[in-house]
Design an enzyme around this catalytic site. Structure first.
Site, PDB file in Angstrom:
ATOM      1  N   LYS A 198      26.127  95.398  36.964  1.00 12.62           N
ATOM      2  CA  LYS A 198      26.613  95.395  35.584  1.00 12.62           C
ATOM      3  C   LYS A 198      27.044  94.003  35.175  1.00 12.62           C
ATOM      4  O   LYS A 198      27.794  93.355  35.911  1.00 12.62           O
ATOM      5  CB  LYS A 198      27.814  96.344  35.464  1.00 12.62           C
ATOM      6  CG  LYS A 198      28.541  96.289  34.123  1.00 12.62           C
ATOM      7  CD  LYS A 198      30.045  96.074  34.270  1.00 12.62           C
ATOM      8  CE  LYS A 198      30.383  94.703  34.736  1.00 12.62           C
ATOM      9  NZ  LYS A 198      31.816  94.375  34.724  1.00 12.62           N
ATOM     10  N   THR A 199      26.573  93.503  34.080  1.00 13.85           N
ATOM     11  CA  THR A 199      27.163  92.361  33.379  1.00 13.85           C
ATOM     12  C   THR A 199      26.305  92.045  32.168  1.00 13.85           C
ATOM     13  O   THR A 199      25.093  91.885  32.283  1.00 13.85           O
ATOM     14  CB  THR A 199      27.299  91.097  34.241  1.00 13.85           C
ATOM     15  OG1 THR A 199      27.685  90.002  33.410  1.00 13.85           O
ATOM     16  CG2 THR A 199      26.019  90.732  34.959  1.00 13.85           C
ATOM     17  N   TYR A 239      25.658  76.374   4.270  1.00 17.02           N
ATOM     18  CA  TYR A 239      26.445  76.282   5.499  1.00 17.02           C
ATOM     19  C   TYR A 239      25.560  76.185   6.736  1.00 17.02           C
ATOM     20  O   TYR A 239      24.483  76.787   6.804  1.00 17.02           O
ATOM     21  CB  TYR A 239      27.333  77.517   5.681  1.00 17.02           C
ATOM     22  CG  TYR A 239      28.448  77.639   4.681  1.00 17.02           C
ATOM     23  CD1 TYR A 239      29.436  76.660   4.567  1.00 17.02           C
ATOM     24  CD2 TYR A 239      28.529  78.753   3.842  1.00 17.02           C
ATOM     25  CE1 TYR A 239      30.461  76.781   3.636  1.00 17.02           C
ATOM     26  CE2 TYR A 239      29.553  78.892   2.912  1.00 17.02           C
ATOM     27  CZ  TYR A 239      30.513  77.895   2.809  1.00 17.02           C
ATOM     28  OH  TYR A 239      31.524  78.019   1.898  1.00 17.02           O
ATOM     29  N   MET A 246      28.688  84.979  24.364  1.00 19.68           N
ATOM     30  CA  MET A 246      29.122  85.249  25.734  1.00 19.68           C
ATOM     31  C   MET A 246      28.144  84.642  26.733  1.00 19.68           C
ATOM     32  O   MET A 246      26.943  84.572  26.481  1.00 19.68           O
ATOM     33  CB  MET A 246      29.189  86.755  25.975  1.00 19.68           C
ATOM     34  CG  MET A 246      30.328  87.466  25.256  1.00 19.68           C
ATOM     35  SD  MET A 246      31.918  87.296  26.058  1.00 19.68           S
ATOM     36  CE  MET A 246      31.759  88.484  27.383  1.00 19.68           C
ATOM     37  N   GLU A 307      28.686  80.197  25.821  1.00 23.37           N
ATOM     38  CA  GLU A 307      30.128  80.090  26.029  1.00 23.37           C
ATOM     39  C   GLU A 307      30.499  79.021  27.068  1.00 23.37           C
ATOM     40  O   GLU A 307      31.490  78.315  26.914  1.00 23.37           O
ATOM     41  CB  GLU A 307      30.651  81.457  26.488  1.00 23.37           C
ATOM     42  CG  GLU A 307      32.114  81.532  26.807  1.00 23.37           C
ATOM     43  CD  GLU A 307      32.488  82.883  27.391  1.00 23.37           C
ATOM     44  OE1 GLU A 307      33.693  83.160  27.486  1.00 23.37           O
ATOM     45  OE2 GLU A 307      31.579  83.649  27.767  1.00 23.37           O
ATOM     46  N   GLY A 424      29.994  92.975  21.467  1.00 24.80           N
ATOM     47  CA  GLY A 424      28.846  93.565  22.158  1.00 24.80           C
ATOM     48  C   GLY A 424      29.168  94.323  23.421  1.00 24.80           C
ATOM     49  O   GLY A 424      28.329  95.029  23.961  1.00 24.80           O
TER      50      GLY A 424
END
Length: 549
Positions: A198-199, A239, A246, A307, A424
């Site tokens: 999991k990640t 802009y 992440m 990140e 998320g």
């Protein structure tokens, strides 16, 4: 609990399983394995679980199984699909014998140590099928590293008659699972330990693990938001949006989101490190894209930023490495204590090498102060707290002002900032993650039934229809090497970085110059759960490119 119409409809969704898991199985074992690095050291540390074969399940004649009690732990940060791993494991152990039981330890590994748990029932599990989050039992970041933790855990496992423990987590959590499996095997306690990958960061993968669960859903969720921003960006046309995503240790999320949305700029930390680029090099690269679009009359755009970018810039990485060493107490492995912030900064400056000190003093004052002061309990720099998106946009603005004075830039530059992280982590799983996670959990029950320990549940060939997926297990020791952590050498699972010679990055690299100048945005829209397969059941672009499909 009251539910939305979507929750009610999703509860009825039956995740798909590989054909091999739809009845009795037999384990087909491959050759003995070895760790990815430091083979002799890892073998010495894990003599009872090292060198085990990779396992693949095939259909077999039906067989009877005695009831089995299993425990499960959610460890680390949340990732979409965790509830389906649990429901898959629950259905799996019940399919072996209806009298089997599944217990969930509350709030992560700490629940095992502190003997806090719940027994799952049909009604309980049914409330959480195909839902996001880890709220079914909660998660935590307690590390299972010490003998007293292992011994406390065995007490409650024996009390509940638990013969196997499944740990759902990332590389650190599965490293802990490997250590625990070795300890219980060495003590001959008769408790199997199985891991699940999991990640959402996507950095737990290798030749055996195609993808970690939650990555698909998280990237689709972030890509929807990026697409929305790009639609707004292309509407207002005033802009530049700097979007941090992440992924502290690897840039898989940024790369996947770039493949899905085609932004003007996407930074890949691994490439920046490989090219030995400085912070000024990165700033200049972004500023050049801004200037180029401004020359075409387009004073807007999007920039995706991993990140952990700062930690991959070689000079800053070297600085952070030394800061981690000098701010960690070697006697305890914990963060050093100081009387005040000024005392901590003075200690850093007095104990940092001249070249690292020069890098520190070249940074904006607030960023330099943040690097010196913001630490985790082990003394490590908390990179996620550094507002890289604001740092870069500020430095790009300064660079463009300088170019404007030199007559090299004619245009306007205004920035907006975003950080997509929590948005998320608990999203309702996509069909891919719902199926993949359910299969991982169900498959874990088969690893237990065939007597395996120290293995990670794996499902492969997932770009094919689910019936053709391949189920099995890989020894966790196969993924391990020795790395420097908190001032000491430790056995850990090697993180998977973006491969610069891999198909996903090569595709991106071949397109980014075009995307930088043109407004080539794609708007993926929200995750779809009901409808055509080509809309609802697609895997990530990363996985499709890796599998050449």
């Amino acid at each position: 609990m009251e539910k939305s119409a979507l929750q009610i409809a999703r509860a009825a969704y039956q995740p798909k399983l590989p054909t091999a898991l739809q009845g009795a199985v037999k384990a087909v074992e491959g050759a003995a394995t070895q760790s990815v690095g430091n083979q002799e050291e890892i073998k010495a540390l894990f003599p009872n679980t090292y060198g085990l074969p990779v396992v693949e399940f095939q259909s077999a004649e039906s067989e009877n199984h005695d009831p089995i009690n299993v425990g499960i732990i959610l460890s680390g940060g949340q990732a979409p699909g965790g509830h389906n791993v649990i429901s898959g494991l629950y259905d799996g152990v019940k399919s072996l014998n209806k009298n089997s039981k599944l217990y969930g330890f509350l709030m992560g590994p700490g629940g095992l140590v502190d003997h806090k748990y719940v027994e799952f029932t049909d009604a309980f599990i049914d409330e959480y099928r195909n839902t996001g989050g880890f709220d079914i039992i909660g998660s935590g970041r307690t590390k299972l590293e010490k003998e007293e933790q292992f011994e406390s855990g065995i007490q409650i496992l024996r009390e509940l008659g638990i013969q196997a423990l499944v740990i759902i987590g990332g590389d650190d959590s599965n490293t802990n699972a490997c250590v625990l499996a070795e300890y219980y095997a060495a003590k001959q306690y008769g408790v199997q330990v199985i891991g699940c990958p999991k990640t959402i960061d996507g950095d737990l993968k290798n030749e055996q693990i195609e993808t970690s669960f939650g990555f698909d859903t998280a990237c689709k969720t972030y890509s929807e938001l990026i697409g929305n921003i790009q639609r707004d960006c292309n509407s207002a046309r005033k802009y530049w949006h700097f979007i941090k995503l992440m992924g502290r240790s690897a840039s898989h999320i940024a790369l996947e989101c770039a493949l899905q949305t085609q932004p003007n700029v996407c930074l890949i930390s691994e490439e920046i490190e490989a090219k030995q680029q400085s912070l000024d090099d990165v700033v200049t690269y972004i500023a050049q894209a801004v200037a180029m679009r401004a020359a075409d009359g387009n004073n807007f755009g999007t920039v995706l930023i991993p990140e952990g970018l700062i930690e991959f810039i070689p000079a800053i990485k070297k600085l952070i490495s030394q800061l981690n060493e000098i701010l960690t107490d070697p006697a305890t492995g914990e963060a050093r204590e100081f009387e005040s912030a000024d005392a901590q900064i003075a200690f850093v400056k007095n104990n940092t090498s001249a070249d690292n000190l020069a890098v520190l003093e070249s940074l904006p004052a607030d960023v330099a102060r943040q690097l010196c002061l913001d630490r985790d309990p082990h003394g490590n720099v908390q990179v996620s707290l550094i507002e890289t998106e604001k740092l870069l946009s500020r430095m790009v603005a300064d660079k463009l002002d300088q170019w404007k004075q030199e007559g090299k830039f004619v245009g306007k530059f205004a920035a907006q900032h975003h950080f997509f992280g929590y948005e998320g982590r608990c999203a309702a799983p996509s069909n891919y993650d719902a199926d993949y996670c359910y299969s991982l959990g169900f498959n874990a029950s088969r690893l237990i039934a065939t007597g395996k320990t120290g293995y990670m549940s794996i499902i492969k060939n997932t770009t094919a229809p689910a019936a053709e997926w391949i189920a099995g297990g890989v020894p966790i020791t196969m993924m391990m090497n020795i790395e420097r952590r908190n001032g000491a050498n430790k056995p850990v699972i090697r993180k998977a970085l973006v491969e610069l010679d891999g198909a996903p990055f090569k595709f991106f690299a071949g397109k980014r110059d075009e995307w930088a100048r043109q407004t080539a945005y794609i708007y993926p829209g929200p995750i779809q759960y009901f409808g055509p397969t080509e809309v609802c059941d697609q895997c990530t672009r990363t996985l499709a490119l890796e599998q050449a499909k």
